[in-house]
Design an enzyme around this catalytic site. Sequence first.
Site, PDB file in Angstrom:
ATOM      1  N   ASP A 209       0.807  -1.228   0.000  1.00 28.04           N
ATOM      2  CA  ASP A 209       0.000   0.000   0.000  1.00 28.04           C
ATOM      3  C   ASP A 209       0.835   1.271   0.000  1.00 28.04           C
ATOM      4  O   ASP A 209       0.408   2.295  -0.515  1.00 28.04           O
ATOM      5  CB  ASP A 209      -0.946   0.019   1.198  1.00 28.04           C
ATOM      6  CG  ASP A 209      -0.225   0.313   2.506  1.00 28.04           C
ATOM      7  OD1 ASP A 209       0.649  -0.490   2.889  1.00 28.04           O
ATOM      8  OD2 ASP A 209      -0.522   1.346   3.133  1.00 28.04           O
TER       9      ASP A 209
ATOM     10  N   ASP B  57       5.868   0.470   3.125  1.00 25.26           N
ATOM     11  CA  ASP B  57       6.150  -0.761   3.851  1.00 25.26           C
ATOM     12  C   ASP B  57       5.694  -1.948   3.025  1.00 25.26           C
ATOM     13  O   ASP B  57       5.335  -1.797   1.862  1.00 25.26           O
ATOM     14  CB  ASP B  57       5.485  -0.736   5.233  1.00 25.26           C
ATOM     15  CG  ASP B  57       4.031  -0.278   5.173  1.00 25.26           C
ATOM     16  OD1 ASP B  57       3.454  -0.300   4.064  1.00 25.26           O
ATOM     17  OD2 ASP B  57       3.468   0.083   6.215  1.00 25.26           O
TER      18      ASP B  57
ATOM     19  N   TYR C 163      -5.243   0.478   9.480  1.00 22.48           N
ATOM     20  CA  TYR C 163      -6.395   0.797   8.647  1.00 22.48           C
ATOM     21  C   TYR C 163      -7.677   0.385   9.352  1.00 22.48           C
ATOM     22  O   TYR C 163      -8.432  -0.455   8.871  1.00 22.48           O
ATOM     23  CB  TYR C 163      -6.279   0.118   7.281  1.00 22.48           C
ATOM     24  CG  TYR C 163      -5.224   0.742   6.397  1.00 22.48           C
ATOM     25  CD1 TYR C 163      -5.462   1.959   5.771  1.00 22.48           C
ATOM     26  CD2 TYR C 163      -3.995   0.132   6.214  1.00 22.48           C
ATOM     27  CE1 TYR C 163      -4.492   2.548   4.970  1.00 22.48           C
ATOM     28  CE2 TYR C 163      -3.018   0.706   5.410  1.00 22.48           C
ATOM     29  CZ  TYR C 163      -3.278   1.920   4.795  1.00 22.48           C
ATOM     30  OH  TYR C 163      -2.329   2.513   4.002  1.00 22.48           O
TER      31      TYR C 163
ATOM     32  N   GLU D 262       5.642  10.053   2.926  1.00 17.80           N
ATOM     33  CA  GLU D 262       5.209   8.713   2.519  1.00 17.80           C
ATOM     34  C   GLU D 262       4.104   8.831   1.481  1.00 17.80           C
ATOM     35  O   GLU D 262       3.267   9.728   1.546  1.00 17.80           O
ATOM     36  CB  GLU D 262       4.717   7.901   3.719  1.00 17.80           C
ATOM     37  CG  GLU D 262       4.456   6.431   3.365  1.00 17.80           C
ATOM     38  CD  GLU D 262       4.216   5.559   4.587  1.00 17.80           C
ATOM     39  OE1 GLU D 262       4.467   4.341   4.486  1.00 17.80           O
ATOM     40  OE2 GLU D 262       3.781   6.083   5.619  1.00 17.80           O
TER      41      GLU D 262
END
Length: 524
Positions: free
Chosen positions: A91, A94, A243, A491
């Site tokens: 995603d 990572d 999430y 990120e």
Amino acid sequence: MEMKNKNINGHFKVLKLPRFLLHYSLFLLCFTIFVPSQAFDYADALSKSLLYFEAQRSGRLPYNQRVTWRHHSGLTDGLEQGVDLVGGYYDAGDHVKFGLPMAFTITMLSWGVIEYGKQIEAAGEMEHALEAIKWGTDYFIKAHTNPNVLWAEVGDGDTDHYCWQRPEDMTTSRRAYKIDQKNPGSDLAGETAAAMAAASIVFRKSNSHYSHLLLQHAQELFEFGDKYRGKYDSSVGVVKSYYASVSGFMDELLWAALWLYKATDNADYFKYVINKGHCFGGIGWAISEFSWDVKYAGIQIIASKLLHEEKHSQQTHILEQYKSKAEYYICSCLNKNNGSNNNVDRTPAGLLYVRRWNNMQYVSSAAYLLTVYSDFLQNSQKKIKCHEGLVGHEELLIFAKSQVDYILGSNPQNMSYLVGFGPKYPIRVHHRGASIVPYRENKGFIGCTQGYDNWYSNPKPNPNVLIGALVGGPDCQDNFSDERGNYMQTEACTYNTAPLVGVFARLNELDSTPLRASYQRNTY
């Protein structure tokens, strides 16, 4: 090392609903829009945005892989559980494969192709768009091993974040987690159903067999999610810090039903959206964000577009309520609702600002919804009635364009937040693979802490450019610090870039002269 919660504070803004505790009080900021001195190359931005998804691939990479600093990874995913879960997308920076944001990414890519397929094709990028979608849906087919079983996650965020390694060198846990009848996850099942239903529309002409297969999976997943109701983060506890489904599962079930109706024309799905509109919040929640967690604004906009179809005339009263909430979202983005609490904040330079962690995800999704609704207004020859007055289609598109242009460099930093686009962009993106010497050049194993010692703390630019990634972006005052450890700003995530694919295609198509003239006349 990045903190654990990617949905910072776990909240989303709810407007004009005092009975809900998730109501935010936002203050309107003074701002001006920066008018760009040059036109942006939206075709180039489109090409780069699609290239990004190849950098995020997990599994065995194909012969035509264009991002050559990446190599095969995660080749034993699912092996421990006796299932093939090789493939899919990481995603962000990572290496956990999170099902909910991955599914939302594919839904948005598919929606972009459905709305702007001709424009994407004209730009010569249709093949890459289809490849980006299929890389995700191929994985979902694998992950849906039984009508009532869906594998929700591969990897563990906590252990993954202890290491700074290339995906090719992963030594962290690759344990897989699933939802089933005893451990439900209606939000995850619903979003994955929506993704596969939307993708089935995309592949209907080019690959009818694959389209039918996707639709079959989508229908089974929706039935599973609707019959066995529950939040997936209650069943898969390891996802809560990353999430968590704060909005619950009712929005995803409405979202899935709507996409299944678009894919099948089956009236039962339409009735579901109509009958559940009130009790599931579709016609009650006025929302100021559209994201991997909160689907209401997208539902409301798609439902609004059904109003002008004759076959829906008997349900006009419900669809009008969906439309009212859709336009409330639009007006909130335009700062044309009554009072600052009912509008989305902006930075001094005019960027929509929802929250400090990865704010650009909300900007790109808003730009997409505004663009789609602008086209709808133009085609239906309608206008929106905001508290501050009537709004036409052109104003929506101009504002969407202003947000995209801010992303591409029309901002106080003169920086493109789309990596690899333009002369200046973030060069220390918070991304493990991009920040370490590529595997194809150095196949020597890089250990867990070795990555932190030699690469994470290295002040030099990343050795690999993460082309097409949309980073988290500036703070509420338009400030941005290009540091690898500044994960809130540097990120990037797949669901940041996905909505931009359709918008870039639409803007590339425009006859820019009249739009630019109008754009320069407008100050917001």
